[in-house]
Design an enzyme around this catalytic site. Structure first.
Site, mmCIF file in Angstrom:
data_model
loop_
_atom_site.group_PDB
_atom_site.id
_atom_site.type_symbol
_atom_site.label_atom_id
_atom_site.label_comp_id
_atom_site.label_asym_id
_atom_site.label_seq_id
_atom_site.Cartn_x
_atom_site.Cartn_y
_atom_site.Cartn_z
ATOM 1 N N ILE A 24 12.176 -2.206 10.221
ATOM 2 C CA ILE A 24 12.084 -3.460 10.925
ATOM 3 C C ILE A 24 13.399 -3.192 11.771
ATOM 4 O O ILE A 24 13.505 -3.764 13.118
ATOM 5 C CB ILE A 24 12.307 -4.318 10.174
ATOM 6 N N THR A 64 12.970 -12.631 2.479
ATOM 7 C CA THR A 64 11.750 -12.210 2.145
ATOM 8 C C THR A 64 10.966 -13.244 1.628
ATOM 9 O O THR A 64 11.408 -14.321 0.824
ATOM 10 C CB THR A 64 11.934 -11.112 1.007
ATOM 11 N N TYR A 101 14.358 -8.015 -6.977
ATOM 12 C CA TYR A 101 14.520 -7.851 -5.490
ATOM 13 C C TYR A 101 14.773 -9.190 -4.808
ATOM 14 O O TYR A 101 15.486 -9.283 -4.100
ATOM 15 C CB TYR A 101 13.333 -6.955 -4.939
ATOM 16 N N ARG A 135 -2.585 -11.042 1.598
ATOM 17 C CA ARG A 135 -1.213 -10.923 1.913
ATOM 18 C C ARG A 135 -1.405 -11.257 3.514
ATOM 19 O O ARG A 135 -2.443 -11.265 4.097
ATOM 20 C CB ARG A 135 -0.507 -9.663 1.883
HETATM 21 N N1 UDP Z 1 -1.881 -2.286 -2.667
HETATM 22 C C1 UDP Z 1 -2.834 -1.523 -3.326
HETATM 23 N N2 UDP Z 1 -2.702 -0.341 -3.380
HETATM 24 C C2 UDP Z 1 -1.772 0.623 -2.774
HETATM 25 C C3 UDP Z 1 -0.749 -0.483 -2.309
HETATM 26 C C4 UDP Z 1 -1.019 -1.867 -2.323
HETATM 27 O O1 UDP Z 1 -3.950 -2.222 -3.750
HETATM 28 O O2 UDP Z 1 -1.660 1.458 -2.768
HETATM 29 C C5 UDP Z 1 -2.017 -3.893 -2.755
HETATM 30 C C6 UDP Z 1 -0.796 -4.546 -3.667
HETATM 31 O O3 UDP Z 1 -1.159 -4.890 -4.645
HETATM 32 C C7 UDP Z 1 -0.654 -6.029 -2.810
HETATM 33 C C8 UDP Z 1 -1.258 -5.516 -1.536
HETATM 34 O O4 UDP Z 1 -1.839 -4.203 -1.365
HETATM 35 O O5 UDP Z 1 -1.785 -6.903 -3.365
HETATM 36 C C9 UDP Z 1 0.009 -5.411 -0.348
HETATM 37 O O6 UDP Z 1 0.856 -4.527 -1.007
HETATM 38 P P1 UDP Z 1 2.258 -3.798 -0.519
HETATM 39 O O7 UDP Z 1 3.012 -3.064 -1.388
HETATM 40 O O8 UDP Z 1 1.862 -3.279 0.919
HETATM 41 O O9 UDP Z 1 3.281 -5.234 -0.052
HETATM 42 P P2 UDP Z 1 3.572 -6.279 -1.000
HETATM 43 O O10 UDP Z 1 2.757 -7.725 -0.855
HETATM 44 O O11 UDP Z 1 3.855 -5.983 -2.317
HETATM 45 O O12 UDP Z 1 4.984 -6.295 -0.230
#
Ligand code: UDP
Length: 341
Positions: free
Chosen positions: A17, A123, A147, A227
């Site tokens: 970012i 965040t 975090y 998300r």
């Molecule tokens: N996710 C998933 N498989 C992966 C990575 C992420 O199913 O290999 C899902 C994760 O459980 C969440 C969404 O994708 O619901 C977004 O995850 P990410 O890690 O990108 O961002 P976060 O929301 O944790 O900041």
């Protein structure tokens, strides 16, 4: 926009970012010095030759002091942080040290030099499991992992410094940063890469065998987590606006940066298949610890306070440039940092 003469210190400006923000600010005419230890940043992510890169730690007060003496910064934008939620659970002190204690040292030097403008990468993890959707800033901040707590503590510290010595700060609470610059020059390059969109693409290119979907039994229409994916250039734009607001004497702000649109894991996979024309190999697995069902921003306060709103709200707008970056000359990776090899 009036650009002040005083340069801006951007910590972590060689990260994902940070580098997109530095590029935008340099284009707008700001004088930028980046301080980055290149642990996660990449010096090639700083594409503007006018931007000075200093390799070092935010908590190195001798170094930061000498930078302030030379440049007399008018403001600091602080990106440098660790952001692996799982690691923060197993190694909390690493996160409290890097994300909370190091910025304190930076703020001490800012106070010495009477630098009173601070833009902070916060965040949506500071909210924890939201009471209400979409998440507005009035939702209680009850982070559920170190975090989120390491970031929330800095928000509190900034508020206290505001009362004590007139610091004015912007705490920008990001939702899910994604995408990359449309010319494919810079993009997302994390080691390890844990984020959904790049991992879906890695499954398409064969870099990983399959994409594991973490949980299909969430209380969402298709059972997978929802998300709010926000384009990294929209985040950069919000930082530029926050900086401008504070430099012009504006009050401190705390606001969400999201699109207001929720997208499920299955919808991301479908969108990547549509954009790439390829099938994503998928394995359905159990839930990942600490993932709330849905995190979607109410972004209206950022519009009201900073005149900011996401210019891209369709997830295809994040996936198209991310795929371009993945298929560019560097295949989604910056060349190894010469300073660290
Ligand atoms: N996710 C998933 N498989 C992966 C990575 C992420 O199913 O290999 C899902 C994760 O459980 C969440 C969404 O994708 O619901 C977004 O995850 P990410 O890690 O990108 O961002 P976060 O929301 O944790 O900041």
């Amino acid at each position: 926009m009036t650009i002040p003469n005083a340069p801006i210190l951007v910590t972590g400006g060689a990260g994902y970012i940070g580098s997109h923000t530095v590029r935008l600010l340099a284009d707008q005419g700001w004088k930028i010095v980046v301080l980055d230890n290149l642990v996660f940043g990449h010096d090639q992510a700083i594409v503007d030759p006018g931007v000075e890169l200093v390799v070092g730690d935010v908590g190195d007060q001798e170094l930061v002091r000498s930078l302030f003496e030379t440049h007399r910064f008018g403001a600091v934008i602080h990106f440098a942080a660790f952001a692996y939620v799982g690691e923060s659970v197993t190694n909390p002190l690493k996160y409290y040290q890097n994300n909370t204690a190091e910025p304190i040292k930076l703020l001490q030097v800012m106070q010495e030099f009477d630098c009173t403008v601070f833009v902070f990468s916060s965040t949506c993890a500071t909210y924890g499991v939201p009471e209400k959707l979409p998440i507005s800033e009035s939702n209680p901040q009850n982070p559920i992992n170190p975090y989120g707590r390491s970031k929330l503590m800095v928000e509190w510290i900034l508020t206290d410094c505001g009362h004590a010595w007139g610091l004015r700060s912007a705490c920008l609470r990001y939702f899910n940063a994604s995408g990359s610059s449309p010319d494919g020059k810079i993009g997302e390059d994390h080691h390890p890469e844990t984020h959904l969109i790049p991992r879906v693409m890695m499954a398409v290119t064969g870099e990983i065998q399959y994409l594991e979907v973490f949980g299909t039994d969430y209380a969402t229409p298709d059972g997978t987590c929802i998300r709010d994916y926000i384009h990294v250039e929209d985040l950069a734009d919000a930082h530029a606006r926050a900086l401008d607001h504070l430099v012009r004497g504006g009050e401190s702000v705390r606001c969400n940066l999201g699109t207001g649109v929720g997208v499920s894991v299955r919808e991301i996979i479908a969108a990547v298949e549509e954009v790439t024309g390829k099938t994503v190999p998928v394995k359905y697995g159990p839930r990942r610890d600490g993932d709330p069902d849905s995190l979607v921003a109410d972004p209206s306060l950022a519009k009201q306070l900073l005149g900011w709103q996401a210019s891209r709200t369709n997830v295809r707008d994040m996936i198209v440039p991310a795929w371009l970056w993945m298929n560019g000359p560097n295949h989604g990776r910056f060349p190894a940092n010469p300073r660290t090899t």
